[in-house]
Design a protein around this motif. Structure first.
Motif, mmCIF file in Angstrom:
data_model
loop_
_atom_site.group_PDB
_atom_site.id
_atom_site.type_symbol
_atom_site.label_atom_id
_atom_site.label_comp_id
_atom_site.label_asym_id
_atom_site.label_seq_id
_atom_site.Cartn_x
_atom_site.Cartn_y
_atom_site.Cartn_z
ATOM 1 N N PRO A 90 -20.429 120.960 17.719
ATOM 2 C CA PRO A 90 -19.858 120.892 17.113
ATOM 3 C C PRO A 90 -17.983 120.985 18.072
ATOM 4 C CG PRO A 90 -21.463 122.529 18.585
ATOM 5 C CD PRO A 90 -21.655 121.078 18.166
ATOM 6 N N TRP A 91 -18.634 120.618 19.420
ATOM 7 C CA TRP A 91 -17.491 120.380 20.162
ATOM 8 C C TRP A 91 -16.844 118.784 20.202
ATOM 9 C CZ3 TRP A 91 -18.624 120.229 26.356
ATOM 10 C CH2 TRP A 91 -17.266 119.916 26.628
ATOM 11 N N GLY A 92 -15.291 118.684 19.738
ATOM 12 C CA GLY A 92 -15.441 117.392 18.960
ATOM 13 C C GLY A 92 -15.208 116.485 19.639
ATOM 14 N N GLU A 93 -14.848 116.543 20.994
ATOM 15 C CA GLU A 93 -14.458 115.435 21.937
ATOM 16 C C GLU A 93 -15.247 114.819 22.441
ATOM 17 O OE1 GLU A 93 -10.780 118.302 22.889
ATOM 18 O OE2 GLU A 93 -12.555 118.364 22.482
ATOM 19 N N ILE A 94 -16.808 115.546 22.699
ATOM 20 C CA ILE A 94 -17.569 114.704 22.719
ATOM 21 C C ILE A 94 -19.149 113.849 21.885
ATOM 22 C CG2 ILE A 94 -17.558 116.019 25.318
ATOM 23 C CD1 ILE A 94 -20.213 116.809 22.960
ATOM 24 N N ARG A 95 -18.401 114.380 21.106
ATOM 25 C CA ARG A 95 -19.775 113.387 19.753
ATOM 26 C C ARG A 95 -19.927 112.614 20.031
ATOM 27 N NH1 ARG A 95 -17.580 116.108 14.096
ATOM 28 N NH2 ARG A 95 -17.959 117.954 14.874
ATOM 29 N N THR A 96 -19.155 111.878 20.055
ATOM 30 C CA THR A 96 -19.696 110.500 20.257
ATOM 31 C C THR A 96 -20.741 110.374 21.237
ATOM 32 O OG1 THR A 96 -18.407 110.056 21.571
ATOM 33 C CG2 THR A 96 -18.014 109.179 19.668
ATOM 34 N N ASP A 127 -27.523 119.582 23.138
ATOM 35 C CA ASP A 127 -26.972 118.567 24.304
ATOM 36 C C ASP A 127 -26.537 119.715 25.300
ATOM 37 O OD1 ASP A 127 -26.613 116.414 22.457
ATOM 38 O OD2 ASP A 127 -25.351 116.842 21.496
ATOM 39 N N VAL A 128 -26.309 119.204 26.618
ATOM 40 C CA VAL A 128 -26.083 120.645 27.346
ATOM 41 C C VAL A 128 -25.118 119.073 28.045
ATOM 42 C CG1 VAL A 128 -26.812 120.886 29.630
ATOM 43 C CG2 VAL A 128 -28.213 120.983 27.942
ATOM 44 N N ILE A 129 -24.146 119.999 28.169
ATOM 45 C CA ILE A 129 -22.543 118.935 29.065
ATOM 46 C C ILE A 129 -21.972 119.655 30.091
ATOM 47 C CG2 ILE A 129 -20.543 117.531 28.470
ATOM 48 C CD1 ILE A 129 -23.095 116.342 26.847
ATOM 49 N N GLY A 130 -21.532 119.442 31.452
ATOM 50 C CA GLY A 130 -20.871 119.494 32.728
ATOM 51 C C GLY A 130 -19.371 119.877 31.357
ATOM 52 N N HIS A 131 -19.623 121.570 32.374
ATOM 53 C CA HIS A 131 -18.346 122.311 31.731
ATOM 54 C C HIS A 131 -17.122 121.887 32.125
ATOM 55 C CE1 HIS A 131 -15.696 126.262 30.956
ATOM 56 N NE2 HIS A 131 -16.667 126.454 30.347
ATOM 57 N N PRO A 132 -16.335 121.242 31.295
ATOM 58 C CA PRO A 132 -14.547 120.584 31.994
ATOM 59 C C PRO A 132 -13.744 121.500 32.584
ATOM 60 C CG PRO A 132 -14.604 121.354 29.484
ATOM 61 C CD PRO A 132 -16.139 122.231 29.974
ATOM 62 N N GLY A 133 -14.298 123.234 32.118
ATOM 63 C CA GLY A 133 -12.716 123.859 33.415
ATOM 64 C C GLY A 133 -13.175 124.455 34.757
ATOM 65 N N GLY A 134 -13.296 123.017 35.386
ATOM 66 C CA GLY A 134 -13.701 123.309 37.025
ATOM 67 C C GLY A 134 -13.331 123.839 37.173
ATOM 68 N N PRO A 157 -23.213 114.611 31.011
ATOM 69 C CA PRO A 157 -24.344 114.649 29.950
ATOM 70 C C PRO A 157 -25.654 114.905 30.329
ATOM 71 C CG PRO A 157 -24.067 112.225 29.724
ATOM 72 C CD PRO A 157 -23.198 113.018 30.957
ATOM 73 N N TYR A 158 -25.627 116.011 30.834
ATOM 74 C CA TYR A 158 -27.089 116.123 31.076
ATOM 75 C C TYR A 158 -28.811 116.570 30.184
ATOM 76 C CZ TYR A 158 -24.814 117.896 35.365
ATOM 77 O OH TYR A 158 -23.491 118.207 36.085
ATOM 78 N N LEU A 159 -28.787 116.964 28.795
ATOM 79 C CA LEU A 159 -29.438 116.241 28.427
ATOM 80 C C LEU A 159 -28.935 116.091 26.849
ATOM 81 C CD1 LEU A 159 -32.220 118.189 27.510
ATOM 82 C CD2 LEU A 159 -31.339 117.960 25.898
ATOM 83 N N LEU A 160 -29.412 115.195 26.613
ATOM 84 C CA LEU A 160 -28.887 114.801 25.061
ATOM 85 C C LEU A 160 -30.121 114.457 23.447
ATOM 86 C CD1 LEU A 160 -25.848 111.975 25.505
ATOM 87 C CD2 LEU A 160 -26.048 114.177 25.147
#
Length: 316
Positions: A90-96, A127-134, A157-160
């Protein structure tokens, strides 16, 4: 990192921003901007002064003991997506990052094609992805005082699950673990309280749950469980830091225990608050079975005031 003091009016503006950007209204498509703004959450931050640290400082004129305040707060380390159709995070920018491959395709739910039967068999990718709001979060948290550094790296990407096929789609080897075979072990919710959402083990994409939201939450819990531990039989990178003088990072995530981590819903509803699974709030079903949460983790730290760390004392 030393927290920079910001005047109160800015804190007020941040509060207004989070109220507007992270209301409990149904959200549109999940994007990076929405996720970044969700980090401005005082409820999820839960900033507290919890103790005092002691430091030994020595110079040519002698040695002295100095103190600093020990604080504790949560940090949004990662975004955990739990979704039905492979390749459609559902997070469009990291879908690839998690497109279908020869060992991981399709998805969705099992069906008997009989309308009178409940569809219990569910499958979710995760998918577990690093939060972009740091960066924005660091400015926000430092407005409360000294703040702690999280371990998540933006967009990492921590887990795909598409790269973890044997464990995620075939439950190998966790299908024979005691936690997977013995009822009552490592479960999200309570059997006696009639609030059982599902079991943490085996930590794969399949489970039996008629409620799609609960199925998505259990799978997200499984993914968070994996990445907050080392040496698990999965393809992943741990979201863990090492303790050091004056710094106590988050440890292993445990279901139903907010002291190990909590969840902020991002889609299908954007929320400004955090909780653990199970919870009593309204469960909004996603039309295509796509869910995402920010995983907030607790950190404690204090400012270095000398060369040698002597210890700390926590308030009751």
């Amino acid at each position: 990192m030393s927290g920079r003091q910001i005047k109160t009016p800015l804190r007020l503006r941040l509060g207004v921003a989070v109220a507007l950007l992270c209301s409990t209204a149904p959200s549109m498509a999940l994007n990076t901007g929405t996720i970044v703004s969700s980090a401005l959450s005082p409820d999820c931050l839960e900033y507290r002064v919890v103790g005092i640290c002691y430091w030994l400082r020595c110079s040519l004129s002698g040695c002295s003991v100095r103190t600093s305040v020990k604080v504790r707060h949560y940090v949004p380390d990662a975004v955990v997506s739990s979704y039905s159709n492979t390749g459609e995070n559902p997070w469009g920018e990291i879908r690839t990052m998690s497109l279908p491959n020869p060992t991981a395709q399709a998805g969705g739910d099992g069906t008997s094609n009989l309308d009178h039967e409940n569809n219990l068999a569910k499958f979710k990718n995760a998918d577990v992805i690093g939060h972009p709001g740091g960066e924005l979060f660091n400015q926000f948290s430092s407005s409360f005082g000294y703040s702690c550094q999280g371990v998540g790296t933006a967009f990492m990407p921590y887990l795909l699950s598409t790269l973890d096929t044997p464990a995620w789609r075939y439950n190998m080897p966790e299908a024979v673990y005691p936690e997977a075979l013995i009822p009552g072990q490592r479960e999200v919710g309570s059997r006696s309280g009639m609030s059982l959402w599902g079991s943490v083990y085996p930590r794969g994409g399949f489970l039996h749950q008629s409620d799609d939201y609960k199925a998505g939450a259990v799978v997200a819990q499984r993914a968070g469980d994996i990445v907050t531990r080392r040496g698990q039989p999965h393809v992943y990178q741990p979201v863990l830091a090492s303790a050091r003088d004056g710094y106590w990072p988050a440890g292993a995530l445990m279901e139903t225990d907010p002291s190990t981590g909590k969840w902020q819903e991002l889609t299908p509803r954007a929320s400004s608050s955090c909780m653990v699974f199970p919870h009593d709030e309204t469960l909004t079903q996603a039309r295509r079975g796509d869910y995402a949460w920010a995983l907030w983790r607790p950190y404690s730290c204090c400012q270095r005031r000398g060369q040698t760390f002597l210890g700390s004392v926590d308030f009751n």
